[in-house]
Design an enzyme around this catalytic site. Structure first.
Site, PDB file in Angstrom:
ATOM      1  N   SER A 238       0.659  -1.392  -0.225  1.00  0.00           N
ATOM      2  CA  SER A 238      -0.277   0.082   0.066  1.00  0.00           C
ATOM      3  C   SER A 238       0.848   0.878  -0.033  1.00  0.00           C
ATOM      4  CB  SER A 238      -0.525   0.004   1.356  1.00  0.00           C
ATOM      5  OG  SER A 238      -2.368  -0.447   1.228  1.00  0.00           O
ATOM      6  N   GLY A 276      -3.413   0.083  -3.977  1.00  0.00           N
ATOM      7  CA  GLY A 276      -2.204   0.461  -2.411  1.00  0.00           C
ATOM      8  C   GLY A 276      -1.830   1.539  -3.987  1.00  0.00           C
ATOM      9  N   GLU A 318      -7.105  -3.557  -8.027  1.00  0.00           N
ATOM     10  CA  GLU A 318      -8.393  -2.512  -6.594  1.00  0.00           C
ATOM     11  C   GLU A 318      -8.641  -1.701  -5.533  1.00  0.00           C
ATOM     12  OE1 GLU A 318      -9.441  -7.786  -5.355  1.00  0.00           O
ATOM     13  OE2 GLU A 318      -8.059  -6.463  -4.051  1.00  0.00           O
ATOM     14  N   PRO A 319      -8.085  -0.021  -5.779  1.00  0.00           N
ATOM     15  CA  PRO A 319      -7.838   0.797  -5.262  1.00  0.00           C
ATOM     16  C   PRO A 319      -8.777   1.207  -4.623  1.00  0.00           C
ATOM     17  CG  PRO A 319      -9.020   1.216  -6.880  1.00  0.00           C
ATOM     18  CD  PRO A 319      -9.092  -0.362  -7.258  1.00  0.00           C
ATOM     19  N   GLY A 320      -8.519   1.404  -3.104  1.00  0.00           N
ATOM     20  CA  GLY A 320      -9.441   1.840  -1.616  1.00  0.00           C
ATOM     21  C   GLY A 320      -9.069   3.627  -1.393  1.00  0.00           C
ATOM     22  N   ARG A 321      -7.455   3.737  -0.817  1.00  0.00           N
ATOM     23  CA  ARG A 321      -7.291   4.639  -0.417  1.00  0.00           C
ATOM     24  C   ARG A 321      -7.113   6.147  -1.158  1.00  0.00           C
ATOM     25  NH1 ARG A 321      -2.712   4.706   3.566  1.00  0.00           N
ATOM     26  NH2 ARG A 321      -2.118   2.614   2.401  1.00  0.00           N
ATOM     27  N   TYR A 366       2.096   3.360  11.774  1.00  0.00           N
ATOM     28  CA  TYR A 366       2.913   3.856  10.471  1.00  0.00           C
ATOM     29  C   TYR A 366       4.185   4.824  10.861  1.00  0.00           C
ATOM     30  CZ  TYR A 366      -1.251   0.852   9.124  1.00  0.00           C
ATOM     31  OH  TYR A 366      -1.693   0.448   8.917  1.00  0.00           O
ATOM     32  N   CYS A 393      -4.537   8.857  26.919  1.00  0.00           N
ATOM     33  CA  CYS A 393      -3.046   9.221  27.921  1.00  0.00           C
ATOM     34  C   CYS A 393      -1.672   8.456  27.385  1.00  0.00           C
ATOM     35  CB  CYS A 393      -3.785   8.252  29.358  1.00  0.00           C
ATOM     36  SG  CYS A 393      -5.134   9.614  30.070  1.00  0.00           S
ATOM     37  N   TYR A 423      -8.141   3.992   6.152  1.00  0.00           N
ATOM     38  CA  TYR A 423      -7.681   3.706   6.789  1.00  0.00           C
ATOM     39  C   TYR A 423      -7.361   4.243   8.725  1.00  0.00           C
ATOM     40  CZ  TYR A 423      -6.691   0.467   3.525  1.00  0.00           C
ATOM     41  OH  TYR A 423      -6.515  -0.094   2.237  1.00  0.00           O
TER      42      TYR A 423
HETATM   43  N1  LLP Z   1      -6.409  -5.399  -2.393  1.00  0.00           N
HETATM   44  C1  LLP Z   1      -5.877  -6.604  -1.041  1.00  0.00           C
HETATM   45  C2  LLP Z   1      -5.474  -7.464  -1.363  1.00  0.00           C
HETATM   46  C3  LLP Z   1      -5.853  -5.474   0.341  1.00  0.00           C
HETATM   47  O1  LLP Z   1      -4.934  -5.755   0.952  1.00  0.00           O
HETATM   48  C4  LLP Z   1      -5.791  -3.811   0.265  1.00  0.00           C
HETATM   49  C5  LLP Z   1      -4.926  -3.147   1.531  1.00  0.00           C
HETATM   50  C6  LLP Z   1      -6.376  -3.448  -0.661  1.00  0.00           C
HETATM   51  C7  LLP Z   1      -6.916  -4.292  -2.001  1.00  0.00           C
HETATM   52  C8  LLP Z   1      -6.661  -0.918  -0.749  1.00  0.00           C
HETATM   53  O2  LLP Z   1      -5.289  -1.299  -0.408  1.00  0.00           O
HETATM   54  P1  LLP Z   1      -5.021   0.623  -0.853  1.00  0.00           P
HETATM   55  O3  LLP Z   1      -5.484   1.333  -2.388  1.00  0.00           O
HETATM   56  O4  LLP Z   1      -6.158   1.140  -0.321  1.00  0.00           O
HETATM   57  O5  LLP Z   1      -3.980   1.166  -0.196  1.00  0.00           O
HETATM   58  N2  LLP Z   1      -3.962  -0.049   7.185  1.00  0.00           N
HETATM   59  C9  LLP Z   1      -2.638   0.650   6.392  1.00  0.00           C
HETATM   60  C10 LLP Z   1      -3.014  -0.292   4.976  1.00  0.00           C
HETATM   61  C11 LLP Z   1      -3.527  -1.912   4.874  1.00  0.00           C
HETATM   62  C12 LLP Z   1      -3.677  -1.604   3.614  1.00  0.00           C
HETATM   63  C13 LLP Z   1      -4.728  -3.093   3.525  1.00  0.00           C
HETATM   64  N3  LLP Z   1      -4.821  -3.936   1.981  1.00  0.00           N
HETATM   65  C14 LLP Z   1      -2.853   1.910   6.102  1.00  0.00           C
HETATM   66  O6  LLP Z   1      -3.209   2.980   6.811  1.00  0.00           O
HETATM   67  O7  LLP Z   1      -1.419   2.301   5.323  1.00  0.00           O
END
Ligand code: LLP
Length: 466
Positions: A238, A276, A318-321, A366, A393, A423
């Site tokens: 990510s 990621g 699979e974009p999330g962030r 992180y 605290c 996140y």
């Molecule tokens: N696909 C899979 C299989 C994943 O495990 C993840 C994230 C994504 C897609 C989405 O990744 P993104 O595009 O959002 O980077 N909590 C951590 C990030 C953990 C990501 C877990 N998997 C943070 O706050 O940076």
């Protein structure tokens, strides 16, 4: 641990901050790259997002609050949809999900990836077609898998031999067919924090390509009645800026894809490259836009497929962030300002806000960097290097490690931190029994609560006593 006298090393002294942080000419100004597309400052210095003055939002909904710019979210979703027109785009719900956002995702033509029964419930409650849901996770329970099969999710991404066994038993019992992808580890170490890098070998996700486990998983699925093999899945980590990791991963994953075709005579129809894609949290970050990413990823896959003489399978990402991250900012109220004297005459301004590591754990977990701006007024005071901390605290309860804020920052001011869409709410906790903040969507001058603030009754709801 032995106690000792804290010395200069503890203070990370320097009133200039880290090398990448420049003292701004005007600390009131926004850096556009970091903020939702509709964000602007009024002449008075109030931050406005989605046409809503955040002073009004704070008055009506309280602080802390996550402010979600609908226009920004939809634009980013659409940008991925359009740039990756030949792909299936799955929004990674783990970054942030609620029923409203799930609906926006579907309206913009994206699919959804979920990784727990809870996320699946939200997607279904929002009315997402099950065929458009991908189900992830390295330890899905029998209950979760049974439900996924019953509702008919479009794909289950399998992560272990135990899970294949569970699915064999479930499909035999129910007569359902399970559409499966095999999560593989490509052995790539993406340049990111260790906890969020997922495709190198020594971690919990996926089947290793090098050990032969990935091939064996494919072989077992292919041979099993009731299991339908869709293809391979690789997610390398990510907050990645550099496509070289995807290149190495694509080479290894496609080599396996080709081997399956040669040795088993099976042409897998799909391939998922994971998510990621990085975003800008501070001025250090320089993310690519979706169209650049699409061109680069497609070129990489086509090149590798040509070299291996295989057809390019149907691709997905699979974009999330990259979709939700920049669409939200967190609004806090300043409670105290403390000048802490360090060695050598230096000092640091600690600005305490009414949230902290319970609404944003990323800084503590992180070492993530964030920025902040004064959101309620304009100030002509000279900038000071400040550290924005929470009310927990714990000394590590830092929201923004280093930021220049106007020197007259004071209790009652509103501060906004951008880039908190991914996140933050999804990893929020009730540490110290704080109430998790609401998510307030803003658009065309209207603020709508889409996730309400928790109440003390919510907190006590699980405390059944005896
Ligand atoms: N696909 C899979 C299989 C994943 O495990 C993840 C994230 C994504 C897609 C989405 O990744 P993104 O595009 O959002 O980077 N909590 C951590 C990030 C953990 C990501 C877990 N998997 C943070 O706050 O940076």
């Amino acid at each position: 641990m032995r106690s000792h006298q804290a010395g200069a090393l503890h203070a990370d002294i320097g009133t200039k901050g880290p090398a990448w942080l420049r003292e701004p000419a005007d600390p009131n100004a926004l850096v556009p790259l970091l903020w939702p597309v509709t964000a602007r400052k009024t002449y008075e210095g109030a931050l406005v997002v989605g046409g809503v003055d955040l002073r009004d939002l704070a008055r009506d909904h309280g602080t802390p609050a996550y402010v979600l710019d609908e226009e920004d979210f939809r634009r980013r979703a659409r940008a991925f949809r359009e740039a990756f027109a030949d792909y299936d785009v799955y929004y990674a719900a783990k970054a942030f999900i609620c029923t409203t956002v799930a609906r926006w995702v579907a309206e913009e033509g994206l699919n959804i990836d979920v990784c727990s029964g809870g996320e699946l419930t939200v997607a279904l409650r929002a009315g997402i077609e099950p065929a458009r849901i991908g189900f992830h996770g390295n330890n899905k329970s029998v209950v979760e898998l049974r439900r996924a099969l019953e509702v008919g999710v479009g794909r289950i991404i399998v992560d272990s031999f135990d899970e294949i066994d569970r699915l064999l038993a479930l499909t035999a019992e129910t007569g359902a067919e399970a559409p499966l992808m095999v999560r593989v580890t490509a052995g790539v170490e993406a340049h990111t924090h260790e906890y969020i890098a997922t495709a190198h070998e020594d971690q919990k996700f996926g089947f290793s390509i090098t050990s032969g486990d990935a091939f064996e998983a494919v072989r077992r699925i292919e041979a099993a009645p009731g299991l339908r093999l869709l293809g391979l899945h690789s997610h390398i980590g990510s907050q990645i800026f550099d496509t070289s990791g995807f290149e190495v991963a694509a080479r290894r994953v496609l080599a396996l894809h080709a081997r399956v075709s040669d040795e088993l005579g099976v042409v897998m129809p799909e391939l998922d490259l994971g998510g990621g894609f990085g975003i800008a949290y501070t001025t250090q970050d320089d993310p690519s836009d979706p169209s650049q990413l699409a061109v680069e990823l497609t070129k990489i896959v086509e090149h590798e497929a040509r070299a291996l003489e295989v057809d390019v399978p149907r691709l997905s990402i699979e974009p999330g962030r990259a979709i939700v991250g920049p669409a939200m900012c967190t609004l806090y109220e300043v409670g105290t300002v403390k000048e802490v004297r360090l060695d050598a005459g230096a000092s640091r301004t600690y600005v305490s806000v009414d949230g902290g590591m319970s609404d944003n754990i990323r800084t503590a977990l992180y070492d993530a960097d964030y920025s902040a701006t004064l959101a309620s007024r304009r100030s002509d005071a000279a900038p000071v290097l400040a550290r924005v901390v929470g009310k927990h605290c714990e000394a590590g309860d830092i929201v923004v490690r280093d930021e220049f804020l106007p020197g007259d920052v004071r209790p009652g001011d509103l501060l906004a931190v951008p880039g908190t869409g991914a996140y933050c709410r999804s990893m929020a906790s009730n540490y110290n029994h704080l109430l998790r903040p609401p998510v307030v969507a803003v658009r065309d001058g209207v603020a709508t609560v889409v996730v309400r603030r928790e109440t003390e009754d919510d907190l006590l709801g699980t405390d059944v006593g005896r």
